[in-house]
Design a protein around this motif. Structure first.
Motif, short mmCIF file in Angstrom:
data_model
loop_
_atom_site.label_atom_id
_atom_site.label_comp_id
_atom_site.label_asym_id
_atom_site.label_seq_id
_atom_site.Cartn_x
_atom_site.Cartn_y
_atom_site.Cartn_z
N MET A 134 0.88 -1.27 0.02
CA MET A 134 0.04 0.02 -0.06
C MET A 134 0.78 1.33 -0.04
O MET A 134 0.39 2.19 -0.68
CB MET A 134 -0.85 0.11 1.17
CG MET A 134 -1.87 1.07 1.36
SD MET A 134 -1.14 2.73 2.05
CE MET A 134 -0.71 2.01 3.94
N LEU A 135 2.08 1.27 0.73
CA LEU A 135 2.88 2.42 0.83
C LEU A 135 3.43 2.85 -0.46
O LEU A 135 3.47 3.99 -0.93
CB LEU A 135 3.89 2.24 1.72
CG LEU A 135 3.33 2.12 3.41
CD1 LEU A 135 4.69 1.78 4.18
CD2 LEU A 135 2.69 3.45 3.83
N ASP A 136 3.80 1.75 -1.24
CA ASP A 136 4.14 1.77 -2.67
C ASP A 136 3.45 2.48 -3.46
O ASP A 136 3.87 3.18 -4.42
CB ASP A 136 4.67 0.30 -3.21
CG ASP A 136 6.23 -0.08 -2.51
OD1 ASP A 136 6.86 0.68 -1.90
OD2 ASP A 136 6.27 -1.29 -2.84
N ARG A 137 2.00 2.05 -3.32
CA ARG A 137 1.02 2.65 -4.21
C ARG A 137 0.86 4.14 -4.04
O ARG A 137 0.30 4.87 -4.76
CB ARG A 137 -0.23 1.76 -4.01
CG ARG A 137 -0.20 0.43 -4.68
CD ARG A 137 -1.47 -0.10 -5.05
NE ARG A 137 -2.00 -0.16 -3.62
CZ ARG A 137 -2.09 -1.46 -2.61
NH1 ARG A 137 -1.35 -2.35 -2.94
NH2 ARG A 137 -2.81 -1.09 -1.52
N THR A 138 1.24 4.46 -2.98
CA THR A 138 0.88 6.04 -2.42
C THR A 138 2.08 6.88 -3.04
O THR A 138 2.13 8.08 -2.68
CB THR A 138 0.66 6.15 -1.08
OG1 THR A 138 1.70 5.78 -0.15
CG2 THR A 138 -0.65 5.29 -0.72
N GLY A 139 3.26 6.25 -3.12
CA GLY A 139 4.36 6.96 -3.68
C GLY A 139 5.39 7.32 -2.27
O GLY A 139 6.55 7.95 -2.49
N CYS A 140 5.01 6.51 -1.21
CA CYS A 140 6.16 6.69 -0.14
C CYS A 140 6.87 5.56 -0.19
O CYS A 140 6.77 4.32 -0.57
CB CYS A 140 5.20 6.42 1.23
SG CYS A 140 3.87 7.77 1.47
N LEU A 141 8.13 5.83 0.42
CA LEU A 141 9.16 5.13 0.68
C LEU A 141 9.02 4.54 2.15
O LEU A 141 9.00 5.35 3.18
CB LEU A 141 10.44 5.58 0.56
CG LEU A 141 11.91 4.74 1.06
CD1 LEU A 141 11.78 3.26 0.20
CD2 LEU A 141 13.00 5.36 0.94
N GLY A 142 8.59 3.18 2.47
CA GLY A 142 8.39 2.98 3.61
C GLY A 142 8.64 1.47 4.06
O GLY A 142 8.70 0.45 3.11
N GLY A 143 8.50 1.23 5.22
CA GLY A 143 8.68 -0.35 5.95
C GLY A 143 7.70 -0.57 7.04
O GLY A 143 7.49 0.56 7.68
N ALA A 144 7.54 -1.85 7.01
CA ALA A 144 6.66 -2.39 8.37
C ALA A 144 7.37 -3.53 9.03
O ALA A 144 7.88 -4.29 8.24
CB ALA A 144 5.43 -2.64 7.78
N CYS A 145 7.56 -3.53 10.28
CA CYS A 145 8.05 -4.77 10.87
C CYS A 145 7.21 -4.69 12.51
O CYS A 145 6.41 -4.00 12.61
CB CYS A 145 9.56 -4.44 11.22
SG CYS A 145 9.83 -3.07 12.34
N ALA A 146 7.30 -5.94 12.95
CA ALA A 146 6.75 -6.26 14.19
C ALA A 146 7.44 -5.30 15.29
O ALA A 146 8.61 -5.19 15.30
CB ALA A 146 7.15 -7.55 14.90
#
Length: 278
Positions: free
Chosen positions: A222-234
């Protein structure tokens, strides 16, 4: 003209409780500069999810301001609190401003606090602290963002932003601690530590039992589709998922936060939420 150099010390409080098949706002204290709308039931599938828009009746955050907000969501109640628009933080001079937010969730409660970005003007210094207290079976979404802007076009940096987020489990044990401090000079120009072209960043926590949380891969897609560089982790101690985002502007952070809210609600409450218009 903004407030005097003395600043403002104001505390707002919102309390939601379940009753009659709905989540009602049963207590509200909203002194100036806080302003709230009435709660809305925006989702036909879950009329018991109350959505409330938090507004500012002033022109932003000023020198020496000490603003605090407490949101209590009692057992079984469902509440979404969001801002109407971005909040400007003005030049604070020698007296930094501060914001303190406390979210306290009862058993099986749901709370989302999704805020439009802070806009840091040149010379702005702000300290933020957020506490999230979760009872058994509670789920929470907390998302925020930051952008910066020099209205004179001279590229002057903001002063400093310091943030602290604490998550407490049902026994009020500190389960997550997230602290950061950054200066505007570190984000200025091509030498920005976030990379050239970055004009905003954001963070989020999706908290609750693992089986009620979206997958990290779905969040990153989803972050890629909004044009954001992002990551998710526990997040630490199996409390949930931690998210970081970098974007060219605050508008993309807004869209990413909307996406996080939608993904979170789908897994936590079992339906696709309606868009929150602003």
């Amino acid at each position: 003209m903004g407030p005097s150099a003395a600043g403002r010390r104001r505390a707002a409080e919102l309390v939601f409780a379940q009753g009659g098949g709905r989540s009602a706002l049963i207590r509200q204290i909203a002194p100036y500069p806080f302003h709230i709308t009435r709660p809305f039931a925006l989702d036909a599938e879950r009329a018991d999810l109350a959505t409330l828009y938090l507004q500012s009746a002033s022109g932003g955050i000023y020198r020496g301001d000490e603003l605090s907000l407490r949101i209590d969501v009692r057992d079984g109640a469902l509440a979404h609190v969001t801002s109407q628009a971005a909040t400007v933080v003005h030049d604070t001079g020698a007296r930094p401003a501060s914001q303190h937010t406390v979210l306290r969730l009862g058993r099986e409660a749901f709370t989302a606090l999704t805020l439009d970005p802070l806009i840091l003007f040149p010379g702005a210094e702000l300290d933020t602290r957020t506490e999230i207290h979760l009872a058994e079976g509670a789920c929470a979404i907390f998302a925020e963002g930051v952008a910066w802007h020099d209205y004179s076009g001279e590229g002057r940096p903001f002063g400093r932003l310091s943030s602290e987020t604490l998550v407490f489990d049902g026994g009020d044990r500190t389960a997550v601690i997230d602290r950061a401090t950054i200066t505007g000079a570190e984000l200025a120009g091509a030498a920005s530590i976030l990379g050239a072209g970055a004009g905003a960043f954001g963070s989020a926590l999706l908290l609750g039992p693992t089986e009620r949380l979206p997958e990290a891969a779905a969040i990153e897609d989803m972050l890629d589709r909004t044009g954001c560089l992002g990551g998710a982790c526990a997040a630490p101690n199996d409390m949930g998922i931690s998210v970081r985002m970098i974007a060219p502007n605050g508008g993309q952070i807004v869209r990413a936060v909307e996406g996080l809210f939608s993904l979170g609600v789908e897994r936590m409450l079992g339906f696709e939420p309606a868009r929150r218009r602003k």
